[in-house]
Design an enzyme around this catalytic site. Structure first.
Site, short mmCIF file in Angstrom:
data_model
loop_
_atom_site.label_atom_id
_atom_site.label_comp_id
_atom_site.label_asym_id
_atom_site.label_seq_id
_atom_site.Cartn_x
_atom_site.Cartn_y
_atom_site.Cartn_z
N GLU A 149 0.80 -1.23 0.00
CA GLU A 149 0.00 0.00 0.00
C GLU A 149 0.84 1.28 0.00
O GLU A 149 0.52 2.21 -0.78
CB GLU A 149 -0.97 -0.01 1.19
N HIS A 171 -10.87 -5.25 9.88
CA HIS A 171 -11.51 -5.06 8.57
C HIS A 171 -12.91 -4.47 8.70
O HIS A 171 -13.73 -4.63 7.80
CB HIS A 171 -11.58 -6.39 7.81
#
Length: 331
Positions: A60, A129
């Site tokens: 990322e 998440h």
């Protein structure tokens, strides 16, 4: 008017903008053949190819840095961050580079970048998440933050974001991808900083963000059956924030509840409530109340997870107490 899912609306917005402007490209993990884990981008790589729908390694900070550099040099990247929880991995690129470049270059450089990611609990995805972290980036000057609450909002806000010369972060609720709403076939954009009044009311104002707009609408329906008229407002963007519309509603109804799925402490509910308390104080019959997520890691257990986020019944109960004149304090 046709009805399409929020997922399809985002897909259409991206496709239309990529056809309109060849400098627009998508970059992220599993965005090409896989079309993301939620299949939002399905079919785009077939039309635009792997040069414009770019799969990346699980890195990322790396692909976010590439996108910032591309934006500074004339492209309009759309960065796909698989889960909003991963935003911690790109904070330097987003908050120290993308957000500050225009200011630190004396206006000579722009960073027309869109970061699209998601938020929302109750999907049983556990603590890493399921977070709603939009307040985190709303705190950083130089970033705009949009929270679509339906397919219509998702398409219009995405197209506006891509055309903006500033970095924009869009959070989509991952539980809403299959929700349908009327969406015009003709092109439209939704301006940033213009709230949407979904329901007129006179007794209390309910301000909701993202999926909490639906929670507020359902709460308003419960209250209507009891003779309480609730106004429901979707700010659409929290940066910029449409203070004028929110304050006008607060002055009209004299009671306000702000509902958001981010953690209640130091979050969106706090900011909106404080602005209304400061600027509409003498028009209020009660303090502005807040309902956010519990200040706990999101549990995996369904029985526990469902308790951590606001519900229509909870919002309606708080509204009844405010309208009845009970001075209560949010938990």
């Amino acid at each position: 008017m046709r009805e399409i899912t929020l997922s399809k609306a985002v897909n259409e917005a991206l496709a239309e903008e990529m056809r309109r402007d060849e400098t627009v490209f998508i970059i992220g993990e599993d965005v090409a053949e896989a079309g993301t884990p939620f299949k939002v981008l399905s079919g785009l790589v077939e039309e635009f190819g792997t040069a414009r729908v770019i799969d990346t390694p699980i890195a990322e900070p790396g692909f976010m840095g590439l996108a910032v550099g591309a934006a500074m040099t004339g492209a309009r990247p759309v960065v796909d961050l698989m889960f909003g929880d991963f935003i911690f991995l790109i904070m330097d690129q987003l908050c120290n580079q993308a957000a500050k470049t225009h200011y630190m270059s004396g206006g000579k450089l722009n960073v027309p970048l869109v970061l699209r990611t998601n938020l929302g609990a109750t999907r049983r995805s556990a603590a890493q998440h399921s977070q709603s972290l939009h307040a985190l980036v709303a705190h950083i000057p130089g970033l705009k933050v949009a929270l679509p609450s339906s397919a219509y909002e998702a398409k219009g806000l995405m197209k506006t974001a891509i055309r903006d010369n500033n970095p924009v972060v869009i959070f989509e609720d991952k539980l809403m991808y299959n929700d349908k709403a009327p969406v015009p076939e003709e092109e439209y954009l939704i301006p940033f900083g213009e709230a949407n009044i979904l329901r007129e009311g006179k007794d209390i104002t309910l301000i909701g963000t993202s999926s909490m707009v639906q929670v507020c609408e359902r709460a308003a329906e419960l209250l209507e059956a009891e003779g309480i008229s609730a106004e429901v407002i979707d700010p659409r963007t929290i940066v910029p924030l449409d203070e004028e519309t929110l304050l006008a509603s607060a002055c009209k109804t004299a009671r306000v509840i702000v509902v958001d799925e981010g953690h209640q402490s130091f979050g969106v509910t706090s900011e909106i409530a404080s602005r209304i308390n400061e600027k509409a104080f003498y028009h209020l019959d009660a303090p502005v109340m807040r309902m956010g997520a519990m200040d706990v890691p999101v549990p995996f257990s369904p029985a526990l997870e469902d308790l951590t986020v606001p519900t229509p019944e909870g919002v309606a109960d708080m509204a009844r107490k405010l309208v009845a004149g009970e001075m209560i304090h949010a938990a």
